[in-house]
Design an enzyme around this catalytic site. Structure first.
Site, PDB file in Angstrom:
ATOM      1  N   SER A 150       1.162  -0.926  -0.293  1.00 46.19           N
ATOM      2  CA  SER A 150      -0.393   0.325   0.100  1.00 46.19           C
ATOM      3  C   SER A 150       0.738   1.315  -0.405  1.00 46.19           C
ATOM      4  CB  SER A 150      -0.614  -0.315   1.201  1.00 46.19           C
ATOM      5  OG  SER A 150      -0.319   0.140   2.611  1.00 46.19           O
ATOM      6  N   LYS A 151      -0.025   2.045  -0.397  1.00 48.63           N
ATOM      7  CA  LYS A 151       0.852   3.756  -0.368  1.00 48.63           C
ATOM      8  C   LYS A 151       1.603   4.069   1.308  1.00 48.63           C
ATOM      9  CE  LYS A 151      -0.079   8.043  -1.052  1.00 48.63           C
ATOM     10  NZ  LYS A 151       1.213   8.991   1.085  1.00 48.63           N
ATOM     11  N   ARG A 152       0.603   3.255   2.473  1.00 47.19           N
ATOM     12  CA  ARG A 152       1.490   3.211   3.252  1.00 47.19           C
ATOM     13  C   ARG A 152       2.523   2.465   3.690  1.00 47.19           C
ATOM     14  NH1 ARG A 152      -2.360   1.813   6.879  1.00 47.19           N
ATOM     15  NH2 ARG A 152      -4.169   2.597   5.538  1.00 47.19           N
ATOM     16  N   ASP A 161       5.378   4.970   2.285  1.00 42.76           N
ATOM     17  CA  ASP A 161       6.221   5.908   2.998  1.00 42.76           C
ATOM     18  C   ASP A 161       6.643   5.549   4.070  1.00 42.76           C
ATOM     19  OD1 ASP A 161       4.334   7.593   1.867  1.00 42.76           O
ATOM     20  OD2 ASP A 161       2.058   7.497   2.923  1.00 42.76           O
TER      21      ASP A 161
END
Ligand code: GLU
Length: 509
Positions: free
Chosen positions: A265-267, A270
């Site tokens: 995921s994008k998380r 990050d």
């Protein structure tokens, strides 16, 4: 004669395209081109509540950057257009009606409150996941439970309604997936999904099936998250009388977090510091920027090669594949069933490999763009020579700048640790002596500089460690880097002598 392969990538413009989506597009493209077929881009924008401005332009630009060429799309048009579902709006209702007429679908008038009431009631009665289905539909407000006149009067009064598919009781739906083999689902585990909404738009399921049929799609290659929808799609093909034209299905494995469990995921990006989008995305509502591979300095060849390997392998030890080579080698048979772990180090490795493969002149052109942005004006031949020296050490073009600024500007800072460990009272004297010797050197080649340097060491009876790191520090400000004599030769005599002088003054302070 076998039918011509036609595949489609069918994203919904609900935000930036995750790398999983790019991989789906890539596999579709590789499959189509391997078979001499066509690649179609269809924008699935029937859910207007999830529409995000700029998302469509974003994905078209991202696919272009990747080198995924579209044969038919919203940009290029084609025989089976329009390629945006919102523009095909009128074409879906007749099919939904046809299903109602044949008894495979029905009108439903339930309000949101009535639906949640039903769920509440069933939950209280111990049903863990209540559904609108063969059992519950009889107690709801629909054309199966209400009288004909009641239905007609509700429709005439303009009361909002949806159309639901009528899932049969206890039937086995079988489909053969090209990656997973036979998938069998009992209809008792399916619900009466809405296929046409009260806003006059079809839902994803109906629009997807109608369009795949209308656009003569032969293979549906998409992410694993759509596998649960596939039995419903099979039923729709059957009920619409298109079963013999049903495309073959291939559901691709998930791209997993680097730790190996759960979808990337994008998380994760990050958290671990890597992009999950092909190109940079600016959220139109919040202005928040999400990084992209392109803007982070990845070469598209590396990005594509890395993506191709997330789920597919060629069955040999070859790892570097151009897009052309991928087209030649790709097959769905070599796509695995289990999720593919995302490996960021491997992604960097691919970039490094492709950077090394580039000619110095093409690297120089790219580095020059970056230099120009920094206001640095250098000759292209000079930049090319710099690229030759830095190429083996860099993973990105921007690293060539970060690690090799000294080729273009005189250092303003010097590595503290080297100063502490290597810079002694004697250093300025030795550097000055070396400078005097270099002054008289006419041909400032790296060999000549090296000879002068070594001769000085011998004559003054000192070891390398007493002068080489100090010389490097003076010219580059750093403790490490490519061959120092080559650096000196490249920046030239005048600059070398000047830098020695400046370093002596600055480091003494
Ligand atoms: N619109 C769906 C998506 O956003 C397409 C799924 C499919 O390929 O059938 O991924």
């Amino acid at each position: 004669m076998s039918t011509k392969v036609r595949v489609r990538f069918a994203p919904s413009p609900t935000g930036p395209l995750h790398i999983g989506g790019v991989r789906t597009a890539l596999y579709n493209y590789l499959f189509a081109k391997n078979k001499g077929g066509k690649m179609i881009l269809r924008i699935e924008d029937t859910d207007q509540t999830r529409f995000v401005e700029g998302a469509e332009e974003y994905l078209i630009d991202a696919l272009k950057w990747c080198g995924i060429k579209l044969d038919e799309s919203v940009v290029d048009g084609g025989k089976y257009g329009p390629y945006r579902q919102s523009e095909r709006k009128e074409s879906y209702f007749p099919f939904a009606q046809k299903l109602v007429k044949k008894g495979y679908a029905y009108y439903a008038f339930d309000t949101a409150e009535e639906l949640s009431e039903m769920r509440e009631r069933l939950k209280n009665a111990g049903v863990p996941s209540p559904q609108y289905n063969a059992i519950t539909r009889n107690s709801m407000q629909n054309s199966l439970s209400l009288s004909e006149t009641e239905v007609a009067s509700r429709m005439n009064s303009g009361r909002p309604y949806v159309i639901r598919i009528k899932i049969p009781r206890n039937e086995e739906i079988k489909l053969k997936d090209k990656i997973r083999g036979w998938v069998v689902v009992n209809t008792n585990n399916m619900d009466d999904k809405v296929i046409f909404k009260s806003d006059g738009m079809p839902t994803y399921h109906l629009a997807n099936v109608v369009d795949d049929y209308s656009m003569k799609i032969t293979h549906v290659i998409r992410g694993e998250e759509w596998l649960p929808s596939a039995p419903l799609h099979v039923l729709l093909y059957r009920y619409l009388g298109w079963e013999d034209k049903m495309p073959e299905f291939a559901h691709l494995p998930l791209i997993l977090k680097p730790e190996g469990h759960g979808k990337l995921s994008k998380r994760d990006g990050d958290r671990l510091g890597f992009p999950v989008f092909p190109t940079q995305w600016k959220n139109p509502q919040t202005g928040e920027i999400s990084s992209g591979y392109r803007e982070c300095g990845y070469l598209k060849e590396a990005f594509i090669n890395m993506l191709a390997f997330l789920g597919w392998n060629p069955g040999t030890s070859q790892e570097l594949f151009t897009l052309e080579e991928l087209i030649k080698s790709f097959s769905l048979e070599r796509v695995g069933k289990s999720g593919a772990k995302f490996d960021f180090d491997k992604t960097r490795w691919f970039n490094q490999q492709y950077l090394r493969k580039k000619t110095n002149s093409s690297l120089a052109k790219e580095l020059n763009i970056l230099l120009k942005n920094k206001g640095i004006d250098a000759k292209i031949d000079y930049i090319e020579a710099v690229c030759m020296q830095l190429k083996e050490r860099a993973t990105f073009i921007h690293e060539m700048w970060e690690e090799g600024q000294y080729y273009f500007i005189t250092p303003t800072a010097y590595d503290e640790k080297t100063i502490r460990k290597k810079w002694s009272k004697e250093t300025p004297r030795h550097l000055n002596n070396l400078k005097e010797k270099l002054v008289s050197l006419n041909n400032f080649s790296s060999e000549n500089i090296e000879n002068v340097f070594k001769a000085y060491l011998e004559e003054s009876k000192i070891g390398m460690g007493k002068l080489l790191p100090q010389f490097r520090l003076s010219l580059t400000g750093l403790a490490m880097g490519p061959s120092l004599f080559e650096i000196a030769s490249l920046i030239g005599k005048k600059e070398t002598l000047k830098r020695i002088e400046i370093a002596i003054i600055k480091i003494q302070q």
